[in-house]
Design a protein around this motif. Structure first.
Motif, short mmCIF file in Angstrom:
data_model
loop_
_atom_site.label_atom_id
_atom_site.label_comp_id
_atom_site.label_asym_id
_atom_site.label_seq_id
_atom_site.Cartn_x
_atom_site.Cartn_y
_atom_site.Cartn_z
N LEU A 32 0.82 -1.21 0.00
CA LEU A 32 0.00 0.00 0.00
C LEU A 32 0.85 1.26 0.00
O LEU A 32 0.53 2.23 -0.67
CB LEU A 32 -0.95 0.00 1.20
CG LEU A 32 -2.06 -1.04 1.14
CD1 LEU A 32 -2.82 -1.07 2.46
CD2 LEU A 32 -3.01 -0.78 -0.01
N LYS A 38 -1.66 6.24 -2.94
CA LYS A 38 -1.53 6.47 -1.50
C LYS A 38 -0.97 7.86 -1.22
O LYS A 38 -1.36 8.51 -0.26
CB LYS A 38 -0.63 5.38 -0.88
CG LYS A 38 -0.71 5.31 0.60
CD LYS A 38 -2.06 4.79 1.06
CE LYS A 38 -2.05 4.58 2.55
NZ LYS A 38 -3.37 4.49 3.12
N ASN A 115 -9.28 5.63 1.05
CA ASN A 115 -8.49 4.39 1.05
C ASN A 115 -9.25 3.19 0.50
O ASN A 115 -8.64 2.24 0.03
CB ASN A 115 -7.97 4.08 2.45
CG ASN A 115 -6.74 4.87 2.80
OD1 ASN A 115 -5.87 5.10 1.94
ND2 ASN A 115 -6.65 5.30 4.03
#
Length: 163
Positions: A32, A38, A115
């Protein structure tokens, strides 16, 4: 004797069954952190946090200004006026506290909202790689004591186009 044979056969069979399972692992947190999306999420969250931080600082400055003014005038006004002003200051403090709680919840909600598609994209890529490579299970390596199976992070990075 027959029971011992059955137990031994069951033990051997379970060992063969477990060995037949193909298991790999991946450090999902690392994956991630490598995803370009991100960075955009983190920037958005920093901007959102700063927006709320500035609003809170302004509210606190306003409170301090009014407090200082009322403190200087306290001896020049009646007890009734001072009591009213005290209540006003308590209300302003509560407003700041309430805003801090609301801001915290909004930021957490925004973080979850931003997210969610990234997590889904990573999960889909992990599932596709596991299927392509024939793995029955993919475990999170950061929670494993021993990780003897293959690490899928490189294959998933390729699948996601991460260098």
């Amino acid at each position: 004797m027959k029971i011992k044979s059955i137990i031994l056969a069951a033990f051997l069979f379970s060992g063969l069954f477990l060995n037949a399972q193909k298991v790999a692992h991946i450090d999902a947190e690392k994956l991630l952190s490598l995803m370009p999306e991100k960075n955009a999420v983190e920037k958005t969250l920093i901007d959102e946090t700063n927006k709320h931080k500035i609003a809170i600082e302004n509210m606190q400055k306003e409170f301090q200004t009014v407090y200082t003014k009322y403190e200087q005038e306290a001896s020049k006004v009646t007890a009734e006026v001072n009591q009213k002003r005290g209540k006003e200051l308590q209300d302003k403090q509560k407003k700041v506290s309430d805003y801090q709680q609301i801001a915290s919840k909004e930021i957490a909600k925004k973080e979850e909202e931003l997210n969610k598609p990234i997590l889904q994209k990573a999960q889909n890529a992990i599932n596709e790689i596991a299927k392509e490579k024939g793995y029955d299970y993919v475990l999170l390596s950061n929670s494993l004591v021993v990780a003897n199976g293959p690490d899928l992070i490189e294959a998933v990075k390729v699948k996601l186009g991460i260098k």
